[in-house]
Design an enzyme around this catalytic site. Structure first.
Site, PDB file in Angstrom:
ATOM      1  N   MET A 184       0.803  -1.321   0.078  1.00 40.57           N
ATOM      2  CA  MET A 184       0.038  -0.221  -0.172  1.00 40.57           C
ATOM      3  C   MET A 184       0.781   1.342  -0.263  1.00 40.57           C
ATOM      4  SD  MET A 184      -3.331  -0.611  -0.323  1.00 40.57           S
ATOM      5  CE  MET A 184      -4.097  -2.081  -0.175  1.00 40.57           C
ATOM      6  N   HIS A 214       4.230   5.387   1.873  1.00 45.10           N
ATOM      7  CA  HIS A 214       3.190   4.689   2.140  1.00 45.10           C
ATOM      8  C   HIS A 214       2.033   5.460   2.141  1.00 45.10           C
ATOM      9  CE1 HIS A 214       0.155   1.899   4.251  1.00 45.10           C
ATOM     10  NE2 HIS A 214       1.228   0.997   4.171  1.00 45.10           N
ATOM     11  N   HIS A 215       0.788   4.836   1.675  1.00 45.36           N
ATOM     12  CA  HIS A 215      -0.296   5.452   1.205  1.00 45.36           C
ATOM     13  C   HIS A 215      -1.055   6.115   2.522  1.00 45.36           C
ATOM     14  CE1 HIS A 215      -3.527   6.873  -1.272  1.00 45.36           C
ATOM     15  NE2 HIS A 215      -3.215   6.027  -2.105  1.00 45.36           N
ATOM     16  N   SER A 216      -0.705   5.573   3.687  1.00 43.60           N
ATOM     17  CA  SER A 216      -1.276   6.152   4.911  1.00 43.60           C
ATOM     18  C   SER A 216      -0.444   7.562   5.295  1.00 43.60           C
ATOM     19  CB  SER A 216      -0.982   5.191   5.985  1.00 43.60           C
ATOM     20  OG  SER A 216       0.244   4.926   6.409  1.00 43.60           O
ATOM     21  N   VAL A 217       0.525   7.749   4.681  1.00 42.44           N
ATOM     22  CA  VAL A 217       1.267   8.884   4.948  1.00 42.44           C
ATOM     23  C   VAL A 217       1.099  10.075   3.854  1.00 42.44           C
ATOM     24  CG1 VAL A 217       3.803  10.041   5.015  1.00 42.44           C
ATOM     25  CG2 VAL A 217       3.159   7.791   5.844  1.00 42.44           C
TER      26      VAL A 217
END
Length: 172
Positions: free
Chosen positions: A21, A135-138
């Site tokens: 991701m 990362h896509h959460s960042v």
């Protein structure tokens, strides 16, 4: 500590070895006019000087009460996040894409801030590349593109801009 949004937590929960991701970009550059053969090594040295990243690039994951949260990484190691590499000869695009493919298949280490950047030299025709992975959460893809553009300039004479991790976050 800041709790991740439900969407960002979902990116972490859905991630698997076969389903990374992270978002990434590969930029190909030509040496500037008059640059010597050590240009990329000198560029790497100047980039390493930005060893204290700004949020979100200095944040690592922690879990509290079953939820992911961001906290500042007190043991940040620039050598883990920024790497200067050289392609094997003959330095074709094929070798570049092979290196990037291998790096892209690796998951980011959740014990550290979730990003890495690779400055790659040894490309035919006096070229070098920058491969970045976050990362896509960042950061989402659009935000990553905006950050990347902020670190570049359309003016070929404007040099020594800081890398994306050195910019203070824009206020919303």
């Amino acid at each position: 500590m800041k709790t991740l949004s439900p969407v960002d937590q979902l990116f972490l929960y859905l991630e698997k070895r076969q389903q990374p991701m992270h978002v990434a970009g590969l930029q190909l550059f030509s040496f500037p006019e008059g640059a010597g053969p050590k240009y990329v090594s000198e560029l790497a040295r100047s980039i390493r000087e930005y060893s204290s990243p700004e949020p979100p690039f200095n944040q690592r994951l922690t879990r509290r009460f079953g939820q992911y949260q961001w906290m500042e990484d007190q043991q940040f190691d620039m050598d883990h996040h920024f790497r200067h590499e050289a392609l094997p000869k003959p330095g074709r695009i094929r070798e570049l894409l092979s290196l990037v493919s291998a790096e892209h298949s690796n998951l980011l280490d959740r014990e550290r801030p979730l990003w890495e950047a690779h400055l790659i030299e040894g490309i035919r025709g006096r070229q070098f590349a920058l491969y970045t992975k976050v990362h896509h959460s960042v950061v989402d893809g659009i935000s990553a593109m905006r950050m990347g553009m902020r670190a570049l300039s359309p003016d070929p004479e404007e040099r020594d801009l800081p890398p994306v991790w050195a910019y203070k976050p824009k206020k919303r």
